[in-house]
Design a protein around this motif. Sequence first.
Motif, short mmCIF file in Angstrom:
data_model
loop_
_atom_site.label_atom_id
_atom_site.label_comp_id
_atom_site.label_asym_id
_atom_site.label_seq_id
_atom_site.Cartn_x
_atom_site.Cartn_y
_atom_site.Cartn_z
N GLY A 7 6.32 3.72 -5.88
CA GLY A 7 7.45 2.81 -5.98
C GLY A 7 8.73 3.31 -5.35
N GLN A 8 8.66 4.37 -4.58
CA GLN A 8 9.85 4.94 -3.95
C GLN A 8 9.80 4.72 -2.44
OE1 GLN A 8 12.37 6.20 -5.91
NE2 GLN A 8 11.02 5.50 -7.57
N LEU A 9 10.60 3.79 -1.94
CA LEU A 9 10.69 3.56 -0.51
C LEU A 9 12.11 3.86 -0.04
CD1 LEU A 9 8.75 0.18 0.03
CD2 LEU A 9 7.93 2.51 0.43
N ALA A 10 12.21 4.52 1.11
CA ALA A 10 13.50 4.81 1.72
C ALA A 10 13.71 3.88 2.91
CB ALA A 10 13.55 6.27 2.17
N TYR A 11 14.95 3.82 3.36
CA TYR A 11 15.27 2.92 4.47
C TYR A 11 14.36 3.12 5.69
CZ TYR A 11 17.90 0.90 8.38
OH TYR A 11 18.27 0.20 9.50
N GLN A 32 3.97 -11.62 -13.31
CA GLN A 32 4.66 -10.34 -13.22
C GLN A 32 3.65 -9.23 -13.52
OE1 GLN A 32 6.42 -7.89 -12.09
NE2 GLN A 32 8.28 -9.13 -12.47
N ASP A 33 3.31 -8.44 -12.50
CA ASP A 33 2.34 -7.36 -12.69
C ASP A 33 3.00 -6.01 -12.90
OD1 ASP A 33 3.30 -6.82 -10.19
OD2 ASP A 33 1.38 -7.00 -9.15
N GLY A 34 4.32 -6.02 -13.08
CA GLY A 34 5.03 -4.77 -13.29
C GLY A 34 5.57 -4.14 -12.03
N THR A 35 5.21 -4.71 -10.87
CA THR A 35 5.67 -4.14 -9.60
C THR A 35 6.57 -5.10 -8.83
OG1 THR A 35 3.81 -4.98 -8.30
CG2 THR A 35 3.50 -2.88 -9.43
N THR A 58 0.83 -1.21 0.00
CA THR A 58 0.00 0.00 0.00
C THR A 58 0.86 1.25 0.00
OG1 THR A 58 -1.75 -1.17 1.21
CG2 THR A 58 -1.81 1.24 1.25
N LEU A 59 1.88 1.28 0.85
CA LEU A 59 2.77 2.44 0.92
C LEU A 59 3.61 2.57 -0.34
CD1 LEU A 59 3.79 4.79 2.68
CD2 LEU A 59 5.55 3.25 3.57
N TRP A 60 4.07 1.45 -0.86
CA TRP A 60 4.87 1.46 -2.10
C TRP A 60 4.08 2.09 -3.23
CZ3 TRP A 60 4.75 -0.49 -7.04
CH2 TRP A 60 5.97 -0.59 -7.71
N GLU A 61 2.82 1.74 -3.35
CA GLU A 61 1.98 2.31 -4.40
C GLU A 61 1.72 3.79 -4.15
OE1 GLU A 61 -1.46 -0.17 -4.40
OE2 GLU A 61 -0.50 -1.79 -5.55
N ALA A 62 1.47 4.14 -2.87
CA ALA A 62 1.19 5.54 -2.54
C ALA A 62 2.39 6.44 -2.84
CB ALA A 62 0.79 5.67 -1.07
#
Length: 344
Positions: free
Chosen positions: A212-216, A290-293, A205-209
């Motif tokens: 695709g940018q997640l930090a440490y 593979q859904d692209g994510t 959920t957070l990845w999509e919000a």
Amino acid sequence: MRRGLVVGKFAPFHRGHQYLLEAAAAHCDELHVWVYSNPDPKSMPAPVRARWIELIYAQPQGPAIGRTPLRVRSFLPELDNLPPNSAPDYAHREFVRQQLLDSGISIDVVFTSEAYGPGFAEHLGAEHVLVDAKRLRVPISGTQVRADVYGLANWLHPVVQAHFTSPEYVQRAVLLGAESTGKSTLAAALGRQYGTSWVPEYGRTLWEAQQGQLAYPDLLRIAHRHRELEDEALAKARHWLFVDTNAVTTLFYSYAYYGRAETELHALAQECRTRYQHTFVCAPDFPFEQDGTRAPAAAQGFHQAAVLMQLGMLNIPYTLLTGSLEERLRQVSAVLEVDQDSKL
């Protein structure tokens, strides 16, 4: 002083029991309420059931007992040498008689709503008062409530209702596995099958919000928020709460993406040892989608092996689920039904 006695399982304590206690209190100066069952329901043991009664009648806004002091006592099979529920009536009568003698309590009147009442009272040398034996005043029984504790919740005081949406009663089952092993689909299907809540993977959920940018720092944030969502979902859960992924997987991603993990994230993964009643691992035994994510299909086997390694290192037992969705539903049900039979 006129002392009364009510003995019962109270599993769970319902409006009919309340009527019995309140009727008894109206006829005596002191009322003793004894709570026991052998076997004792593990999800609501006798001390819990006794505490319900104490809380209900201690509340200023609660039902009236009048000025009658209420003496509530609970017994446990392993401590008090209780006769089993299937024992002859004489065994139960004698157990209560001996307990009264040992406690120095003299009972004048016994209150019941059951056919065994007159013989029970006579064994104790007490008067008997039969209360609503035909369940006309309060048409409910413990057997009925146990069969549908949520559908018949209106027959339970709010104190008792709260127990059945608490972590002590609603148990968590978590689904783990690599990407594209069917966890989300299975969690949703289990929620429908059991008429209960399920919690999706917050990391996705957070990845999509965040596109695709997640930090440490997001990894620890994911673990905490996922747990919060689980706790929030308990209020609407029935018997089981199904959870897609937990901090064990978040810990893996922290190392996979950043080569390190916060000490607090390690602690949250450790807590997964006791947080979930059951851990199910979905096998990668159908074609990768593979859904692209998702990571490349080649990474699936490594991730699956890492999940199993983590569970081994954390000493978390698990059940491996294989086959179609229907086959996996049957495999989960076979495990959960064993627990459900012993809960009530």
